[in-house]
Design a protein around this motif. Structure first.
Motif, mmCIF file in Angstrom:
data_model
loop_
_atom_site.group_PDB
_atom_site.id
_atom_site.type_symbol
_atom_site.label_atom_id
_atom_site.label_comp_id
_atom_site.label_asym_id
_atom_site.label_seq_id
_atom_site.Cartn_x
_atom_site.Cartn_y
_atom_site.Cartn_z
ATOM 1 N N GLU A 295 0.862 -1.178 0.000
ATOM 2 C CA GLU A 295 0.000 0.000 0.000
ATOM 3 C C GLU A 295 0.899 1.229 0.000
ATOM 4 N N ASN A 296 0.607 2.169 -0.887
ATOM 5 C CA ASN A 296 1.441 3.343 -1.081
ATOM 6 C C ASN A 296 0.572 4.591 -1.055
ATOM 7 N N THR A 297 1.157 5.709 -0.606
ATOM 8 C CA THR A 297 0.400 6.956 -0.482
ATOM 9 C C THR A 297 1.213 8.112 -1.040
ATOM 10 N N VAL A 298 0.549 8.960 -1.816
ATOM 11 C CA VAL A 298 1.160 10.183 -2.341
ATOM 12 C C VAL A 298 0.221 11.343 -2.022
ATOM 13 N N THR A 299 0.745 12.380 -1.350
ATOM 14 C CA THR A 299 -0.086 13.471 -0.838
ATOM 15 C C THR A 299 0.506 14.823 -1.198
ATOM 16 N N SER A 300 -0.363 15.759 -1.631
ATOM 17 C CA SER A 300 0.055 17.156 -1.760
ATOM 18 C C SER A 300 -0.834 18.022 -0.881
ATOM 19 N N GLY A 301 -0.201 18.958 -0.150
ATOM 20 C CA GLY A 301 -0.949 19.830 0.741
ATOM 21 C C GLY A 301 -1.372 19.136 2.017
ATOM 22 N N THR A 302 -2.308 19.756 2.713
ATOM 23 C CA THR A 302 -2.840 19.195 3.957
ATOM 24 C C THR A 302 -4.365 19.124 3.857
ATOM 25 N N GLU A 303 -4.953 18.318 4.694
ATOM 26 C CA GLU A 303 -6.393 18.111 4.631
ATOM 27 C C GLU A 303 -7.156 19.421 4.826
ATOM 28 N N GLU A 304 -6.618 20.316 5.640
ATOM 29 C CA GLU A 304 -7.290 21.595 5.898
ATOM 30 C C GLU A 304 -7.436 22.422 4.620
ATOM 31 N N LEU A 305 -6.484 22.274 3.690
ATOM 32 C CA LEU A 305 -6.533 23.050 2.450
ATOM 33 C C LEU A 305 -7.704 22.643 1.566
ATOM 34 N N MET A 306 -8.160 21.412 1.691
ATOM 35 C CA MET A 306 -9.279 20.948 0.873
ATOM 36 C C MET A 306 -10.539 21.772 1.156
ATOM 37 N N GLU A 307 -10.700 22.189 2.388
ATOM 38 C CA GLU A 307 -11.891 22.942 2.770
ATOM 39 C C GLU A 307 -11.879 24.358 2.207
ATOM 40 N N THR A 308 -10.697 24.880 1.877
ATOM 41 C CA THR A 308 -10.583 26.261 1.398
ATOM 42 C C THR A 308 -10.091 26.316 -0.043
ATOM 43 N N HIS A 309 -10.305 25.245 -0.797
ATOM 44 C CA HIS A 309 -9.796 25.198 -2.166
ATOM 45 C C HIS A 309 -10.421 26.280 -3.035
ATOM 46 N N ASP A 310 -9.583 26.892 -3.885
ATOM 47 C CA ASP A 310 -10.079 27.782 -4.925
ATOM 48 C C ASP A 310 -9.254 27.552 -6.185
ATOM 49 N N ASP A 311 -9.786 28.002 -7.332
ATOM 50 C CA ASP A 311 -9.169 27.688 -8.619
ATOM 51 C C ASP A 311 -7.831 28.367 -8.845
ATOM 52 N N SER A 312 -7.474 29.335 -8.022
ATOM 53 C CA SER A 312 -6.191 30.016 -8.193
ATOM 54 C C SER A 312 -5.029 29.159 -7.697
ATOM 55 N N ARG A 313 -5.338 28.116 -6.946
ATOM 56 C CA ARG A 313 -4.284 27.243 -6.427
ATOM 57 C C ARG A 313 -4.043 26.114 -7.415
ATOM 58 N N SER A 314 -2.815 25.981 -7.855
ATOM 59 C CA SER A 314 -2.502 24.976 -8.863
ATOM 60 C C SER A 314 -1.744 23.811 -8.234
ATOM 61 N N GLY A 315 -1.563 22.750 -9.034
ATOM 62 C CA GLY A 315 -0.767 21.632 -8.554
ATOM 63 C C GLY A 315 -1.547 20.339 -8.537
ATOM 64 N N ALA A 316 -0.867 19.274 -8.197
ATOM 65 C CA ALA A 316 -1.456 17.948 -8.069
ATOM 66 C C ALA A 316 -0.488 17.104 -7.259
ATOM 67 N N ALA A 317 -0.996 16.057 -6.647
ATOM 68 C CA ALA A 317 -0.111 15.177 -5.884
ATOM 69 C C ALA A 317 0.906 14.510 -6.804
ATOM 70 N N ILE A 318 0.440 14.103 -8.000
ATOM 71 C CA ILE A 318 1.316 13.587 -9.050
ATOM 72 C C ILE A 318 1.139 14.495 -10.256
ATOM 73 N N PHE A 319 2.228 15.115 -10.705
ATOM 74 C CA PHE A 319 2.157 16.074 -11.815
ATOM 75 C C PHE A 319 3.176 15.668 -12.863
ATOM 76 N N ALA A 320 2.714 15.408 -14.091
ATOM 77 C CA ALA A 320 3.604 14.938 -15.155
ATOM 78 C C ALA A 320 3.520 15.865 -16.355
#
Length: 217
Positions: free
Chosen positions: A100-125
């Motif tokens: 079992e493997n885990t890849v994470t970007s940011g923190t759980e608290e950020l999910m509640e305040t997400h807006d479209d100006s924030r870019s990125g992904a846990a895996i970005f290619a």
């Protein structure tokens, strides 16, 4: 040699994550604090935990493939992608059998305040990427998307669980689901391809099991 598609972790160049740093054997691996860069094509095995850092894949203009096998790996980057493909002809990201493997970007608290100006992904290619099992990968894209690919992304097996503030998987050129068990929980679209090129910008489901819970249309 290590086979990317069998996802064996018995051989290959090994990277052991140690919280805020990493140790490794063999060439093609550069470590700068908690950022690990893979600079040569070939086969790499990643194990252990990274608290706040990333694995960067950059093999330049080499036409050879690079395979990264997650073998019980837990990677977190608080302010960007935890796996970032800068340039590579073809990347295979595999989950070793029984892990079992885990890849994470940011923190759980950020999910509640997400807006479209924030870019990125846990895996970005920036280039093509294939993701395959037979193990499990859980992705937490608290910062934005779960997985973003600027070219073609293929999902070829294993168990993939994605939690994302925005899109689950966002591909530009294409997304192809060929095998595996995939569950996506996200705030916008589950699967999204955006290219306007002729013959591109499509999502294709050829096999596997796909479940999506989303708030998008």
């Amino acid at each position: 040699a290590l086979s990317a598609f069998s996802a064996s972790a018995e051989e290959g160049r090994t990277i052991t994550l140690n919280g805020d740093s990493a140790s490794f054997r063999d060439s093609g691996i550069a470590v700068n604090g908690s950022e690990i860069t893979l600079t040569e094509p070939g086969e790499f095995v990643v194990t252990g935990k990274l608290n706040n850092g990333r694995i960067v894949i950059n093999t330049g203009s080499s036409e050879e493939k690079i395979s990264v096998v997650l073998n019980g790996a837990d990677l977190t980057c608080l302010d960007g992608p935890a796996i970032y493909v800068v340039q590579a002809e073809k990347v295979r990201l595999c989950m070793a059998e029984g892990t079992e493997n885990t890849v994470t970007s940011g923190t759980e608290e950020l999910m509640e305040t997400h807006d479209d100006s924030r870019s990125g992904a846990a895996i970005f290619a920036e280039d093509d990427i294939d993701i395959k099992g037979p193990g499990k990968l859980t992705v937490y894209g608290y910062l934005n998307n779960g997985i973003t690919c600027k070219d073609d992304i293929d999902l070829d097996g294993g168990t993939l669980e994605i939690h994302a503030a925005n899109n689950g998987i966002k591909g530009s050129e294409s997304i192809e689901v060929n095998d595996g068990s995939i569950t996506i929980t996200c705030g916008n679209d589950g699967l999204k391809a955006t290219s306007t090129k002729i013959g591109k910008g499509y999502v294709e489901i050829n096999g596997g099991s796909l479940t999506i819970y989303c708030e998008g249309n």
